[in-house]
Design a protein around this motif. Sequence first.
Motif, PDB file in Angstrom:
ATOM      1  N   GLN A  79     -68.715  13.667 -68.083  1.00  0.00           N
ATOM      2  CA  GLN A  79     -68.434  14.948 -67.074  1.00  0.00           C
ATOM      3  C   GLN A  79     -69.155  14.473 -65.278  1.00  0.00           C
ATOM      4  OE1 GLN A  79     -69.451  18.531 -67.300  1.00  0.00           O
ATOM      5  NE2 GLN A  79     -67.980  18.171 -64.779  1.00  0.00           N
ATOM      6  N   GLU A  80     -69.679  12.882 -65.694  1.00  0.00           N
ATOM      7  CA  GLU A  80     -69.211  12.099 -64.450  1.00  0.00           C
ATOM      8  C   GLU A  80     -68.230  11.871 -63.527  1.00  0.00           C
ATOM      9  OE1 GLU A  80     -71.743  11.579 -67.426  1.00  0.00           O
ATOM     10  OE2 GLU A  80     -73.775  11.448 -66.733  1.00  0.00           O
ATOM     11  N   HIS A 113     -69.892   9.577 -70.896  1.00  0.00           N
ATOM     12  CA  HIS A 113     -70.249  10.074 -69.351  1.00  0.00           C
ATOM     13  C   HIS A 113     -69.431  10.540 -69.260  1.00  0.00           C
ATOM     14  CE1 HIS A 113     -74.377   8.344 -69.518  1.00  0.00           C
ATOM     15  NE2 HIS A 113     -73.169   7.221 -70.411  1.00  0.00           N
ATOM     16  N   ASN A 123     -71.784   2.866 -66.961  1.00  0.00           N
ATOM     17  CA  ASN A 123     -71.874   4.583 -65.781  1.00  0.00           C
ATOM     18  C   ASN A 123     -71.750   4.233 -64.654  1.00  0.00           C
ATOM     19  OD1 ASN A 123     -72.155   7.365 -66.069  1.00  0.00           O
ATOM     20  ND2 ASN A 123     -74.141   7.142 -66.033  1.00  0.00           N
ATOM     21  N   GLY A 124     -70.907   5.517 -64.404  1.00  0.00           N
ATOM     22  CA  GLY A 124     -70.484   5.615 -62.783  1.00  0.00           C
ATOM     23  C   GLY A 124     -69.583   4.170 -62.088  1.00  0.00           C
TER      24      GLY A 124
END
Length: 653
Positions: free
Chosen positions: A511-512, A509, A361-362
């Motif tokens: 939306q991120e 994830h 994530n990210g």
Amino acid sequence: TWYPDENRWSHTQMTRMILKIVLCLLLQQPLLCSSFTPSTTLLHGRTTNPLLGETHADTTSLFMSTQEDDDSPSDVEEPENEAPESEALKWARNQVEEESSSVTGKDNDGDHDVSARTKKKKFVVVGAGWGGWGAAKALCESGLGSEEAEIIILDALPDPTGRTPYVSKTKKPVEAGTRGFWFDYPNINSMVEQLGMSEDDVFTPFTNSSFYSPDGLEATAPVFSTAKFPEFPDSIPFLSGLSQNPIPKLPSPLGQVLATFPLFERIPLADRASMVGLLLATVDCLGGDEAVQVQYDRMTAHELFIRFRLSPRLVEDFIKPTLLVGLFKPPEELSALVVMELLYYYALAHVDSFDVRWIKNGTVADSLISPLAHYLINDYKLTVKGGCRVGQIRLAENTDSSSSAPKKVDSLDYSTFDGKTGTINDIDGIVLALTCRGMQAVVGASPELARIPQLSNAASLKGIDVISVRLWLDRTVPTRTPANVFSRFSELRGAGGTFFMLDQMQAGHEQELWGEDEPQGSVVACDFYNAGALLALSDEDIVDTLMKDLLPSAVSAFGNAQVVDSWVGRYPGAVSWFAPGTFNKRPALQGVPESISNMVCAGDWVRMGDQEHGAKGLCQERAYVSGLQAGNLLLNRENVGKEHPVLQVRKDE
């Protein structure tokens, strides 16, 4: 603090001096200071001033006794019937006593030498990549503490801590290159655990990777640690019983041959078997001494493949695209030595060495660098200077009677993007955790460094151009694997190319990935290496090349997708180029100790010498480990602190 070049004391010290004169007069005590000349001994410490309400770090005591006897206030007779002292007067009396004990080299008990604590060490790390953060961590965790050492890290990024998201103009998260984390990353994995994070929360599971050419799918790299036999026909009694069972952990390279047997759709077995020649070359090269390695370094990887009779089909369809995305250059432009190190580390040392996972994530910055920076800043008072470009580095004059004694880095200049400049003085140790481009800039601005052949050679090395692209699509495109490699496409113009399905890697994830917008479809990260021929294209042309030529040729479903948003990042000369004959020009981890005693280097391109680590090539683990070792070297040279542990990779099979 006395500044001889400017013939003045620091304002902070003048303020403290005036205050203490007044308080000593109020106490009717002698002021233990005979003069304000530069010859006055300077004792560095850290003093908290309750009257001023602030803490002064790295301040200097000016109270010096001119008498041979102890003139501390405790030896002065007090009048009888003296009125009780106020808290301010008590504090002033204690301050004078502390200053007097510092002068005599004793604590308040009179028998403990405190001279070793009088000077605060200052360590500077230039560059906040994995090498720089590794060095900062080693220095911070050395046991010195913020009272005994000041540690500063500088980088040109506005916020190298990873706390500020790197976003496109439309506020969507982007990253300069998608980076994988291979099976043998013990030190980064240990860091994740130390920071209180779970690997399962930070990383994806190990994933397959697919190789695409204009002819279609060429091969799929398996997850070797969980590889299974394919489905065999029931008509073959022995083999049918093995269907979908785990492949046994056979010694390398037998295990790799068995695991990839059903996954190389277009590369015949005879071509794959020719890779045995590389194993012979690896034993000869990596098992020999440095003189043998230097000989291989002068040879191109292309010459190596011909000499050891690798199949042209295997080289063109599999090895060459692997090198273009692993070392970012084709075989004819790479050192045979570095290619063998890379292939051995990632493919031959162990059956599962090629297993790779990704950020869940990210980005790498917000998932790993940010928590590390937060830990070092909060727990160890690390100073981070972002948006700073280091200019001239100065050496201290040689005070030794021998003209050949090494000098020391004493100060450096830096500038910020808003035009301000600054200087860091009194440096005790420095780590140059720079890319080749950063080394060029620093050595070019520092005449004293440029005179040292080893540093000017390092500054002469060239980097490789990189382009990163991110595409937000209007629909979800299914692919066989989330990580993919382009092979033999003329539209690449000699570059290596990859594409990653971030919506698959970071499922849950979405939306991120879309920032402030409503998620619609797939998010694709594409990277081009050795991309000099593509840099001249406009952003629109690069996106069109991907959407009209490359992606639909690999996976036909991309032909139906439309681009909702896009971002293109260009990084000329950004990564290390291991060209033939450059081994001896690369900077040494130890720096140049015979010329500069307090400077070391870090990064994936440094030569580690006796401290060589099993992680090879352009590798995050190698860069991080080099930083840990660079920090340890500085501590050893200054004879302070404790070394940071460095974990080795598994023993070879």
